[in-house]
Design a protein around this motif. Structure first.
Motif, PDB file in Angstrom:
ATOM      1  N   PRO A 196       0.673  -1.217  -0.345  1.00 54.29           N
ATOM      2  CA  PRO A 196       0.213  -0.135  -0.633  1.00 54.29           C
ATOM      3  C   PRO A 196       0.590   1.522   0.069  1.00 54.29           C
ATOM      4  O   PRO A 196       1.141   2.333  -0.723  1.00 54.29           O
ATOM      5  N   TRP A 197       1.970   1.471   0.602  1.00 56.10           N
ATOM      6  CA  TRP A 197       2.499   2.570   0.809  1.00 56.10           C
ATOM      7  C   TRP A 197       3.619   2.476  -0.337  1.00 56.10           C
ATOM      8  O   TRP A 197       4.229   4.093  -0.829  1.00 56.10           O
ATOM      9  N   LEU A 198       3.963   1.648  -1.287  1.00 54.86           N
ATOM     10  CA  LEU A 198       4.648   1.549  -2.958  1.00 54.86           C
ATOM     11  C   LEU A 198       3.604   2.690  -3.769  1.00 54.86           C
ATOM     12  O   LEU A 198       3.751   3.175  -4.307  1.00 54.86           O
ATOM     13  N   LEU A 199       1.757   1.708  -3.335  1.00 55.46           N
ATOM     14  CA  LEU A 199       1.659   2.130  -4.064  1.00 55.46           C
ATOM     15  C   LEU A 199       0.823   3.486  -4.279  1.00 55.46           C
ATOM     16  O   LEU A 199       0.196   4.586  -5.418  1.00 55.46           O
ATOM     17  N   ARG A 200       0.892   4.012  -3.146  1.00 52.65           N
ATOM     18  CA  ARG A 200       0.860   5.716  -3.170  1.00 52.65           C
ATOM     19  C   ARG A 200       1.280   6.842  -3.291  1.00 52.65           C
ATOM     20  O   ARG A 200       1.599   8.049  -3.340  1.00 52.65           O
ATOM     21  N   LEU A 201       3.032   6.155  -3.744  1.00 49.80           N
ATOM     22  CA  LEU A 201       3.892   6.679  -4.332  1.00 49.80           C
ATOM     23  C   LEU A 201       3.732   7.520  -5.683  1.00 49.80           C
ATOM     24  O   LEU A 201       2.769   6.302  -6.437  1.00 49.80           O
ATOM     25  N   PRO A 202       4.137   8.243  -6.307  1.00 53.56           N
ATOM     26  CA  PRO A 202       3.716   8.674  -8.456  1.00 53.56           C
ATOM     27  C   PRO A 202       4.868   7.156  -9.175  1.00 53.56           C
ATOM     28  O   PRO A 202       5.131   6.442  -8.651  1.00 53.56           O
ATOM     29  N   LYS A 203       4.456   6.849 -10.394  1.00 56.83           N
ATOM     30  CA  LYS A 203       4.326   6.128 -11.167  1.00 56.83           C
ATOM     31  C   LYS A 203       6.215   5.675 -10.896  1.00 56.83           C
ATOM     32  O   LYS A 203       6.503   4.703 -11.157  1.00 56.83           O
ATOM     33  N   ALA A 204       6.870   7.415 -11.399  1.00 58.52           N
ATOM     34  CA  ALA A 204       8.449   6.560 -11.072  1.00 58.52           C
ATOM     35  C   ALA A 204       9.238   6.264  -9.592  1.00 58.52           C
ATOM     36  O   ALA A 204       9.573   6.021 -10.060  1.00 58.52           O
ATOM     37  N   GLY A 205       8.599   7.332  -9.387  1.00 53.92           N
ATOM     38  CA  GLY A 205       8.444   6.230  -7.338  1.00 53.92           C
ATOM     39  C   GLY A 205       8.550   4.973  -7.570  1.00 53.92           C
ATOM     40  O   GLY A 205       8.915   4.222  -6.871  1.00 53.92           O
ATOM     41  N   ARG A 206       8.144   4.364  -8.019  1.00 52.43           N
ATOM     42  CA  ARG A 206       7.623   2.688  -8.146  1.00 52.43           C
ATOM     43  C   ARG A 206       8.202   1.542  -8.757  1.00 52.43           C
ATOM     44  O   ARG A 206       8.340   0.191  -8.730  1.00 52.43           O
ATOM     45  N   ARG A 207       8.827   2.600 -10.273  1.00 56.51           N
ATOM     46  CA  ARG A 207       9.970   1.783 -11.202  1.00 56.51           C
ATOM     47  C   ARG A 207      11.027   0.927  -9.978  1.00 56.51           C
ATOM     48  O   ARG A 207      11.287   1.361  -9.344  1.00 56.51           O
ATOM     49  N   LEU A 208      11.399  -0.401 -10.576  1.00 56.98           N
ATOM     50  CA  LEU A 208      12.829  -0.910  -9.940  1.00 56.98           C
ATOM     51  C   LEU A 208      13.794   0.216 -10.647  1.00 56.98           C
ATOM     52  O   LEU A 208      13.782  -0.042 -11.681  1.00 56.98           O
ATOM     53  N   HIS A 209      15.332   0.461  -9.449  1.00 50.85           N
ATOM     54  CA  HIS A 209      15.653   1.460 -10.130  1.00 50.85           C
ATOM     55  C   HIS A 209      17.460   0.376  -9.589  1.00 50.85           C
ATOM     56  O   HIS A 209      17.015  -0.496  -8.696  1.00 50.85           O
ATOM     57  N   ALA A 210      18.677   0.191 -10.266  1.00 49.49           N
ATOM     58  CA  ALA A 210      19.496  -0.955 -10.032  1.00 49.49           C
ATOM     59  C   ALA A 210      19.297  -1.847  -9.524  1.00 49.49           C
ATOM     60  O   ALA A 210      19.432  -2.679  -8.288  1.00 49.49           O
ATOM     61  N   PRO A 211      18.877  -2.660 -10.945  1.00 44.83           N
ATOM     62  CA  PRO A 211      18.297  -3.470 -10.250  1.00 44.83           C
ATOM     63  C   PRO A 211      19.090  -5.245  -9.998  1.00 44.83           C
ATOM     64  O   PRO A 211      18.645  -6.015  -9.448  1.00 44.83           O
ATOM     65  N   GLY A 212      20.308  -4.913 -10.668  1.00 45.19           N
ATOM     66  CA  GLY A 212      21.895  -5.824 -10.083  1.00 45.19           C
ATOM     67  C   GLY A 212      21.733  -5.590  -8.595  1.00 45.19           C
ATOM     68  O   GLY A 212      22.030  -7.070  -7.982  1.00 45.19           O
ATOM     69  N   VAL A 213      22.010  -4.835  -8.605  1.00 45.15           N
ATOM     70  CA  VAL A 213      22.098  -4.562  -6.690  1.00 45.15           C
ATOM     71  C   VAL A 213      20.646  -5.208  -6.139  1.00 45.15           C
ATOM     72  O   VAL A 213      21.243  -5.497  -5.336  1.00 45.15           O
TER      73      VAL A 213
END
Length: 290
Positions: free
Chosen positions: A54-71
């Motif tokens: 629920p906390w993730l879904l409250r973020l804007p779309k850009a804030g929900r994306r996976l960043h630095a997938p390898g790390v």
């Protein structure tokens, strides 16, 4: 709210968070090895993923994306290994002993930072870390050595790597994003391992796993709130309330009374991590929960 009022509030949040994390350790110990570590990890991480969704879904779309997938993938599997080691250590060691060894994680971060991040710590920090490692050796006394201590040190090592690799994540990445993807990415490996080692699960055991998941999620949320409200140097000491709580819970629930030498070793482990920068040349080396 004034600065004078914020510090006590932040301290209270952090102490409450460490109390919840200590209850999580008690819940794991009360499982008494009745389920496999892989089952525990899969169920706990699955519950934790749903709790933070629920906390993730409250973020804007850009804030929900996976960043630095390898790390993030590496950190997710460090959670998998560390949580399994933690369960074994807490099951077979006194709570105070296991947690004292978990607190070696910040000490291990010094050589790992030197190796992975090419950081050059001051000699005072190296000296303070040496004191902490002496404490680890005191707790591990050869005449009282238990094989489960190796799993506690495994947890400490994975924790240290987990937090060193935070430096490789985007600095402004939301906490909910980091926690969600870290939990989610360990499930594809945790699921088949759990199924392969699956054992019948009672409602009581499922309840203790749920308690662990909720308490650890609660600790993480309260810690974020606390460090957002006050500088870490002014409140980090409250992190060490966790070791006090698990020691008291160990005495209360399991009649685990640490001897004087163990208490001395715990003191040596904690000493380098206390917020005494003028004495040790340290800023903040606090353990973060597994």
């Amino acid at each position: 709210m004034s600065g004078a009022a914020v510090i006590p509030l932040a301290l209270g949040l952090l102490v409450l968070g460490n109390l919840l994390a200590s209850v999580s350790d008690v819940a794991v110990k009360l499982l008494e090895g009745g389920i496999s570590p892989f089952q525990y990890i899969f169920i706990r991480q699955g519950m934790a993923t749903l709790l933070v969704l629920p906390w993730l879904l409250r973020l804007p779309k850009a804030g929900r994306r996976l960043h630095a997938p390898g790390v993030t993938l590496i950190r997710a599997h460090l959670v998998l290994v560390g949580s399994g080691c933690m369960m074994v250590a807490v099951t077979y060691l006194p709570l105070a002993t296991a947690n004292a060894l978990f607190y070696a994680a910040p000490l291990l971060m010094l050589p790992l930072s030197l190796w992975l991040l090419k950081e050059r710590p001051p000699w005072t920090r190296v000296l303070a870390t040496g004191v902490g490692f002496i404490g680890v050796l005191v707790v591990l006394r050869p005449q009282h050595f238990h094989w489960a201590a190796l799993f506690a040190l495994g947890t400490a090592t994975t924790l240290a790597l987990f937090h060193v690799l935070v430096r490789r994540l985007p600095q402004r990445q939301p906490v909910a994003n980091t926690v969600f993807w870290t939990n989610l990415l360990c499930l594809p490996l945790a699921a088949p391992l759990a199924l392969f080692h699956w054992q019948p699960l009672s409602m009581t055991e499922l309840g203790w796993v749920a308690v662990s998941a909720v308490c650890i999620s609660g600790y993480n949320g309260l810690a974020v709130l606390a460090y957002q409200k006050a500088p870490s140097a002014q409140i980090a000491l409250a992190e060490y309330s966790g070791l006090l709580f698990v020691t008291l819970f160990g005495v209360w629930w399991f009649a685990e009374v640490p001897d004087r030498l163990t208490v001395f070793g715990i003191a040596l482990i904690l000493l380098p991590m206390l917020p005494l920068p003028r004495l040790f040349g340290l800023h903040r080396l606090v353990p973060v929960r597994k």
